[in-house]
Design a protein around this motif. Sequence first.
Motif, mmCIF file in Angstrom:
data_model
loop_
_atom_site.group_PDB
_atom_site.id
_atom_site.type_symbol
_atom_site.label_atom_id
_atom_site.label_comp_id
_atom_site.label_asym_id
_atom_site.label_seq_id
_atom_site.Cartn_x
_atom_site.Cartn_y
_atom_site.Cartn_z
ATOM 1 N N ALA A 53 36.803 47.464 38.519
ATOM 2 C CA ALA A 53 38.090 48.166 38.566
ATOM 3 C C ALA A 53 37.934 49.526 39.238
ATOM 4 N N ARG B 250 41.499 43.196 28.041
ATOM 5 C CA ARG B 250 42.161 43.278 29.343
ATOM 6 C C ARG B 250 41.727 44.557 30.050
ATOM 7 N N GLN C 31 42.746 46.681 33.431
ATOM 8 C CA GLN C 31 43.772 46.786 34.478
ATOM 9 C C GLN C 31 43.463 47.946 35.406
ATOM 10 N N ASP C 32 43.624 47.694 36.724
ATOM 11 C CA ASP C 32 43.401 48.747 37.711
ATOM 12 C C ASP C 32 44.609 48.844 38.633
ATOM 13 N N SER D 95 47.063 39.197 39.469
ATOM 14 C CA SER D 95 46.975 40.203 40.535
ATOM 15 C C SER D 95 48.067 40.014 41.572
ATOM 16 N N SER E 212 45.130 44.724 39.779
ATOM 17 C CA SER E 212 44.736 43.483 39.118
ATOM 18 C C SER E 212 44.532 43.719 37.626
ATOM 19 N N ILE E 213 44.649 42.618 36.866
ATOM 20 C CA ILE E 213 44.320 42.621 35.439
ATOM 21 C C ILE E 213 43.346 41.480 35.195
ATOM 22 N N TYR F 234 41.092 39.602 32.387
ATOM 23 C CA TYR F 234 41.074 39.500 30.926
ATOM 24 C C TYR F 234 40.249 38.291 30.491
#
Length: 442
Positions: free
Chosen positions: A345, A369, A371-372, A425, A431-432, A434
């Motif tokens: 990320a 999760r 996330q970025d 994404s 994007s995430i 997980y």
Amino acid sequence: INEPILGADGNVAYIINTTTNITEQILQKQATERAIQLEEILTHEQVLNEELATANEELQAINEELQQSQQDLALLNTELEERITNRTKALAESEAMMRTAIASAKLGTWFINVETREFVSSARTKELFGFYPAEKVSYEAVINQITDEYRSEVINAIETAIQYGETYDMEYPVIGFHDGKLRWVKATGKLYNAEAKKQPHFSGTLIDITEHKMEEIRKNSFIAIVSHELKTPLTSLKAYVQMLAAKAKKAEDPFTAVALDKVNVQVKKMTNLINSFLHISQLESGMIHLDKTNFDLVELIQDRVEEISLTTKGHVIHFQPCKPLLVYADEAKIGQVINNLINNAIKYSPKEKYVDISCSNVDGKAQVRVQDGGVGILPQDKNRIFERYYRVENNQTKTVSGFGIGLYLCSEIIKSHNGEINVESEPKKGSIFYFNLPLSQV
């Protein structure tokens, strides 16, 4: 006509009878009636003749239509016969080409009756399992030639494919029945539902991948040996760097201390890379060991976030803790997954962007999760992002270093814990990543 005549005493004295001849009138009346009847008959016959003529015309038209239909049916029958002949010929040619292709590729074929479990195999399949071409071979006999560590997995995969209609694709070693030779084979197959006069069956192909697999095993062994040999000097180097950094700080030499901190960061990166190669070689050789314990996943995430934050500049890592999530897993390997996802990320996000980490209990499973706000992933890349050595190639990723093993390693580690890993994404929106892990039953 009779008319009585009375006498003087008032009684009938005699009767006068008057008779008129009406024969001609009666005959004329009868003739008139016959004429009327004859006219009615003639009129009815005329109507019948007209109806008969109309019916004849309609019958003639129907006959002409029938003749045309018969001609059309004859033409259609001829056309269908030609089509059937051509398709039969094409099918025969296709089957001949397929047999030639199978023979050229040295593919084995096999067939399993879903209801009776009757097993039919080609001579090549028998050969790969070490049987003679003319030998009658049962399903149980073939299964018994699969090595112990893979046998149950293959049986379960076949039964799952038959029960749920899933695709069957596996690689496994077998020991030849008569020759005792070790071979690696790749088996693929699918379920075919019942058709006219055909029972449901499960069939597919088999190919010898021994040479390719042994080359892969030798490569993995080489990587494992080299990685192991590199770990020893790196460990010593890390110790010396830490010792010199402590000495520089004590001597109040800020330049040297900062330089040694940067060296230490690079040593950590090399150590992580070497460990990744080691884990991949262990995964592919089936020798990876999971040291499972019960631990709180939330605490592990917190530790990893604090550790990475110390060496990260330009990004803000934000972790939103949740209630404790107790899992039964290999803490070090799950920690490696978290490290990889956070570092990815950071690598693929512009500076001063947030990296958000969260956790929760989703349907009785622990979910993490990451996330970025980075470059995002295209749909065609999403489908392959967890493949070994796969890297997204575009203008945004050209300057990002990597071998395409981090996400593959994450995927294999999570799968080995009976978990799932995935990504959501959109290009240019981030994007995430997980993953889910089963919660501990303790």
